[in-house]
Design an enzyme around this catalytic site. Structure first.
Site, PDB file in Angstrom:
ATOM      1  N   SER A  24       0.842  -1.198   0.000  1.00 30.68           N
ATOM      2  CA  SER A  24       0.000   0.000   0.000  1.00 30.68           C
ATOM      3  C   SER A  24       0.880   1.251   0.000  1.00 30.68           C
ATOM      4  O   SER A  24       1.688   1.444   0.923  1.00 30.68           O
ATOM      5  CB  SER A  24      -0.892   0.013   1.246  1.00 30.68           C
ATOM      6  OG  SER A  24      -1.411   1.317   1.420  1.00 30.68           O
TER       7      SER A  24
ATOM      8  N   HIS B   9      -1.414  -1.257  -4.128  1.00 33.56           N
ATOM      9  CA  HIS B   9      -2.676  -0.942  -3.442  1.00 33.56           C
ATOM     10  C   HIS B   9      -2.758   0.562  -3.182  1.00 33.56           C
ATOM     11  O   HIS B   9      -1.838   1.159  -2.602  1.00 33.56           O
ATOM     12  CB  HIS B   9      -2.705  -1.723  -2.120  1.00 33.56           C
ATOM     13  CG  HIS B   9      -3.974  -1.615  -1.335  1.00 33.56           C
ATOM     14  ND1 HIS B   9      -5.096  -2.373  -1.608  1.00 33.56           N
ATOM     15  CD2 HIS B   9      -4.295  -0.849  -0.257  1.00 33.56           C
ATOM     16  CE1 HIS B   9      -6.051  -2.083  -0.728  1.00 33.56           C
ATOM     17  NE2 HIS B   9      -5.594  -1.149   0.099  1.00 33.56           N
TER      18      HIS B   9
ATOM     19  N   ASP C 254      -4.889   3.476  -1.391  1.00 39.71           N
ATOM     20  CA  ASP C 254      -5.909   3.778  -0.387  1.00 39.71           C
ATOM     21  C   ASP C 254      -6.457   5.173  -0.622  1.00 39.71           C
ATOM     22  O   ASP C 254      -5.805   6.166  -0.303  1.00 39.71           O
ATOM     23  CB  ASP C 254      -5.291   3.676   1.013  1.00 39.71           C
ATOM     24  CG  ASP C 254      -5.064   2.235   1.409  1.00 39.71           C
ATOM     25  OD1 ASP C 254      -6.042   1.458   1.380  1.00 39.71           O
ATOM     26  OD2 ASP C 254      -3.920   1.876   1.729  1.00 39.71           O
TER      27      ASP C 254
ATOM     28  N   MET D 274      -8.918   7.989   0.341  1.00 36.41           N
ATOM     29  CA  MET D 274      -9.711   8.417   1.502  1.00 36.41           C
ATOM     30  C   MET D 274     -10.267   9.814   1.247  1.00 36.41           C
ATOM     31  O   MET D 274      -9.555  10.680   0.717  1.00 36.41           O
ATOM     32  CB  MET D 274      -8.846   8.446   2.754  1.00 36.41           C
ATOM     33  CG  MET D 274      -8.169   7.119   3.055  1.00 36.41           C
ATOM     34  SD  MET D 274      -7.353   7.145   4.658  1.00 36.41           S
ATOM     35  CE  MET D 274      -6.477   5.568   4.606  1.00 36.41           C
TER      36      MET D 274
ATOM     37  N   HIS E 221      -8.625   0.953  -3.463  1.00 37.31           N
ATOM     38  CA  HIS E 221      -9.490   0.728  -2.294  1.00 37.31           C
ATOM     39  C   HIS E 221     -10.147   2.059  -1.953  1.00 37.31           C
ATOM     40  O   HIS E 221      -9.487   2.959  -1.416  1.00 37.31           O
ATOM     41  CB  HIS E 221      -8.610   0.198  -1.145  1.00 37.31           C
ATOM     42  CG  HIS E 221      -9.319   0.021   0.159  1.00 37.31           C
ATOM     43  ND1 HIS E 221      -8.640  -0.179   1.349  1.00 37.31           N
ATOM     44  CD2 HIS E 221     -10.640   0.001   0.475  1.00 37.31           C
ATOM     45  CE1 HIS E 221      -9.515  -0.321   2.332  1.00 37.31           C
ATOM     46  NE2 HIS E 221     -10.733  -0.199   1.833  1.00 37.31           N
TER      47      HIS E 221
ATOM     48  N   MET F 210     -12.154   4.329   0.126  1.00 35.63           N
ATOM     49  CA  MET F 210     -12.745   4.613   1.439  1.00 35.63           C
ATOM     50  C   MET F 210     -13.438   5.962   1.312  1.00 35.63           C
ATOM     51  O   MET F 210     -12.977   6.997   1.797  1.00 35.63           O
ATOM     52  CB  MET F 210     -11.656   4.607   2.515  1.00 35.63           C
ATOM     53  CG  MET F 210     -11.216   3.194   2.881  1.00 35.63           C
ATOM     54  SD  MET F 210      -9.638   3.129   3.723  1.00 35.63           S
ATOM     55  CE  MET F 210      -8.537   3.164   2.310  1.00 35.63           C
TER      56      MET F 210
ATOM     57  N   MET G 271     -11.341  -6.022   6.099  1.00 37.51           N
ATOM     58  CA  MET G 271     -10.517  -5.080   6.865  1.00 37.51           C
ATOM     59  C   MET G 271     -10.140  -5.745   8.183  1.00 37.51           C
ATOM     60  O   MET G 271     -11.014  -6.197   8.934  1.00 37.51           O
ATOM     61  CB  MET G 271     -11.284  -3.781   7.147  1.00 37.51           C
ATOM     62  CG  MET G 271     -11.569  -2.903   5.935  1.00 37.51           C
ATOM     63  SD  MET G 271     -10.109  -2.339   5.034  1.00 37.51           S
ATOM     64  CE  MET G 271      -9.220  -1.414   6.291  1.00 37.51           C
TER      65      MET G 271
ATOM     66  N   GLY H  62      -8.772   3.967   7.677  1.00 39.14           N
ATOM     67  CA  GLY H  62      -8.456   5.378   7.890  1.00 39.14           C
ATOM     68  C   GLY H  62      -6.990   5.678   8.101  1.00 39.14           C
ATOM     69  O   GLY H  62      -6.542   6.778   7.794  1.00 39.14           O
ATOM     70  N   PHE H  63      -6.244   4.715   8.602  1.00 42.12           N
ATOM     71  CA  PHE H  63      -4.835   4.971   8.931  1.00 42.12           C
ATOM     72  C   PHE H  63      -3.992   3.727   8.665  1.00 42.12           C
ATOM     73  O   PHE H  63      -4.474   2.609   8.840  1.00 42.12           O
ATOM     74  CB  PHE H  63      -4.673   5.324  10.418  1.00 42.12           C
ATOM     75  CG  PHE H  63      -5.558   6.449  10.860  1.00 42.12           C
ATOM     76  CD1 PHE H  63      -5.167   7.773  10.676  1.00 42.12           C
ATOM     77  CD2 PHE H  63      -6.788   6.178  11.434  1.00 42.12           C
ATOM     78  CE1 PHE H  63      -5.995   8.808  11.066  1.00 42.12           C
ATOM     79  CE2 PHE H  63      -7.628   7.212  11.835  1.00 42.12           C
ATOM     80  CZ  PHE H  63      -7.227   8.532  11.651  1.00 42.12           C
ATOM     81  N   GLY H  64      -2.746   3.960   8.304  1.00 43.44           N
ATOM     82  CA  GLY H  64      -1.785   2.869   8.253  1.00 43.44           C
ATOM     83  C   GLY H  64      -1.217   2.636   9.646  1.00 43.44           C
ATOM     84  O   GLY H  64      -1.425   3.442  10.563  1.00 43.44           O
ATOM     85  N   GLY H  65      -0.532   1.536   9.805  1.00 41.63           N
ATOM     86  CA  GLY H  65       0.217   1.288  11.039  1.00 41.63           C
ATOM     87  C   GLY H  65      -0.606   0.912  12.256  1.00 41.63           C
ATOM     88  O   GLY H  65      -0.122   1.010  13.383  1.00 41.63           O
TER      89      GLY H  65
ATOM     90  N   ASP I 173      -6.483  -6.560   4.737  1.00 42.91           N
ATOM     91  CA  ASP I 173      -5.895  -5.220   4.735  1.00 42.91           C
ATOM     92  C   ASP I 173      -5.885  -4.651   6.148  1.00 42.91           C
ATOM     93  O   ASP I 173      -6.943  -4.445   6.744  1.00 42.91           O
ATOM     94  CB  ASP I 173      -6.742  -4.336   3.802  1.00 42.91           C
ATOM     95  CG  ASP I 173      -6.146  -2.959   3.589  1.00 42.91           C
ATOM     96  OD1 ASP I 173      -5.052  -2.682   4.111  1.00 42.91           O
ATOM     97  OD2 ASP I 173      -6.802  -2.159   2.887  1.00 42.91           O
ATOM     98  N   GLY I 174      -4.670  -4.407   6.645  1.00 48.60           N
ATOM     99  CA  GLY I 174      -4.528  -3.737   7.931  1.00 48.60           C
ATOM    100  C   GLY I 174      -3.751  -4.551   8.944  1.00 48.60           C
ATOM    101  O   GLY I 174      -4.148  -5.668   9.282  1.00 48.60           O
ATOM    102  N   GLY I 175      -2.612  -4.003   9.378  1.00 49.95           N
ATOM    103  CA  GLY I 175      -1.850  -4.647  10.439  1.00 49.95           C
ATOM    104  C   GLY I 175      -1.165  -5.935  10.028  1.00 49.95           C
ATOM    105  O   GLY I 175      -0.833  -6.766  10.880  1.00 49.95           O
TER     106      GLY I 175
ATOM    107  N   GLY J 242       1.176  -2.154   4.211  1.00 47.68           N
ATOM    108  CA  GLY J 242       1.679  -0.790   4.089  1.00 47.68           C
ATOM    109  C   GLY J 242       2.945  -0.613   4.881  1.00 47.68           C
ATOM    110  O   GLY J 242       4.059  -0.636   4.340  1.00 47.68           O
ATOM    111  N   SER J 243       2.810  -0.471   6.196  1.00 46.60           N
ATOM    112  CA  SER J 243       4.003  -0.202   7.004  1.00 46.60           C
ATOM    113  C   SER J 243       4.996  -1.361   7.007  1.00 46.60           C
ATOM    114  O   SER J 243       6.192  -1.132   7.158  1.00 46.60           O
ATOM    115  CB  SER J 243       3.622   0.217   8.420  1.00 46.60           C
ATOM    116  OG  SER J 243       2.501  -0.457   8.858  1.00 46.60           O
TER     117      SER J 243
HETATM  118  C1  DX5 Z   1      -6.177   1.431   6.099  1.00 46.35           C
HETATM  119  C2  DX5 Z   1      -5.779   1.080   4.694  1.00 46.35           C
HETATM  120  C3  DX5 Z   1      -4.660   0.132   4.575  1.00 46.35           C
HETATM  121  C4  DX5 Z   1      -3.352   0.596   5.126  1.00 46.35           C
HETATM  122  C5  DX5 Z   1      -2.674  -0.598   5.687  1.00 46.35           C
HETATM  123  O1  DX5 Z   1      -7.317   2.223   6.074  1.00 46.35           O
HETATM  124  O2  DX5 Z   1      -6.867   0.523   3.975  1.00 46.35           O
HETATM  125  O3  DX5 Z   1      -4.485  -0.298   3.219  1.00 46.35           O
HETATM  126  O4  DX5 Z   1      -2.501   1.172   4.185  1.00 46.35           O
HETATM  127  O5  DX5 Z   1      -1.555  -0.176   6.380  1.00 46.35           O
HETATM  128  P1  DX5 Z   1      -0.778  -1.145   7.367  1.00 46.35           P
HETATM  129  O6  DX5 Z   1      -0.317  -2.322   6.540  1.00 46.35           O
HETATM  130  O7  DX5 Z   1       0.333  -0.278   7.840  1.00 46.35           O
HETATM  131  O8  DX5 Z   1      -1.734  -1.532   8.440  1.00 46.35           O
HETATM  132 ZN    ZN Z   2      -6.455  -0.399   1.894  1.00 51.90          ZN
END
Ligand code: DX5
Ligand code: ZN
Length: 215
Positions: A6, A31, A33, A35, A64, A66, A135, A140-143, A173-175, A195-196
């Protein structure tokens, strides 16, 4: 599995360079994101950024959305060169119509489900769907930290898909990291967003190998 870094966690001042950095490291998709600052608190980027990066890579682009009521934006993402578009079940007034808009554009259509949204909510609109994005954090946020109870939702979706012999992929997707990836794969996920765990790392090759080795 297909790995989808991402770019939310990439250096926004050098997105093309960031994509070039990882595109030959054994990844499958990029990917995006998107928003809107409304459905989720953040604003990221729009179809103009997708169009610009489409010219920079041959990898498929996984968008994706959002975005609240995304119908008006879908044509611009289709023109920008998206290869897959997912919309949030919770954000669409008429989800079936929105899926048709994506499919009519000739790209893969997905529905994203927030952690609090049950799979049962989308069962009536599974025909024409190419993937379900589960999800594993709130959008809404990475990490953020992976929500372990989502593994049960992945298993539930996977057993429904298998029982009906449906051709629907499960994206998570996420974490996602080297510890949370293996149980997701075991539960039935086949497209993995990170992502992270990729762009947030200094050594991307090592980060990607860490994830693919965890496979
Ligand atoms: C969150 C996004 C994710 C995000 C994942 O709203 O949809 O795609 O980038 O980031 P990580 O992998 O850091 O959780
Ligand atoms: Zn995403």
């Amino acid at each position: 599995m297909r790995l989808a870094p991402s770019i939310l966690s990439a250096n926004a001042a050098h997105l093309a360079r960031e994509v070039h950095d990882v595109e030959h490291m054994g990844i499958d998709l990029i990917h995006f994101d998107v928003m809107d600052g409304h459905y989720v608190p953040n604003i990221t980027f729009g179809a103009n950024v997708v169009a610009a990066l489409k010219k920079e890579t041959t990898l498929d682009i996984d968008v994706h959305l959002m975005v609240k009521e995304p119908d008006h934006l879908i044509p611009s993402f289709l023109s920008a060169g998206a290869d897959m578009i997912s919309v949030h079940a919770e954000a669409c007034r008429h989800l079936h119509r929105t899926i048709q808009l994506v499919k009519d554009g000739g790209v893969k259509a997905g529905i994203a489900l927030n952690p609090a949204t049950p799979f049962s909510q989308i069962k009536p609109v599974l025909s024409d769907l190419d993937y379900i994005l589960i999800m594993t954090v709130d959008p809404g946020f990475g990490g953020q930290t992976f929500i372990n109870s989502m593994l049960q939702k992945i298993r539930e979706v996977k057993s429904f898909i298998d029982a009906g012999k449906l051709k629907i992929d499960i994206e998570v997707d996420g974490g996602i990291n080297k510890l949370t990836l293996p149980p997701c794969l075991k539960a039935g996920a086949s497209i993995i967003v990170a992502g992270s765990a990729i762009f947030g790392q200094r050594n991307r090759l090592e980060a990607i190998h860490t994830l693919t080795r965890a496979d």
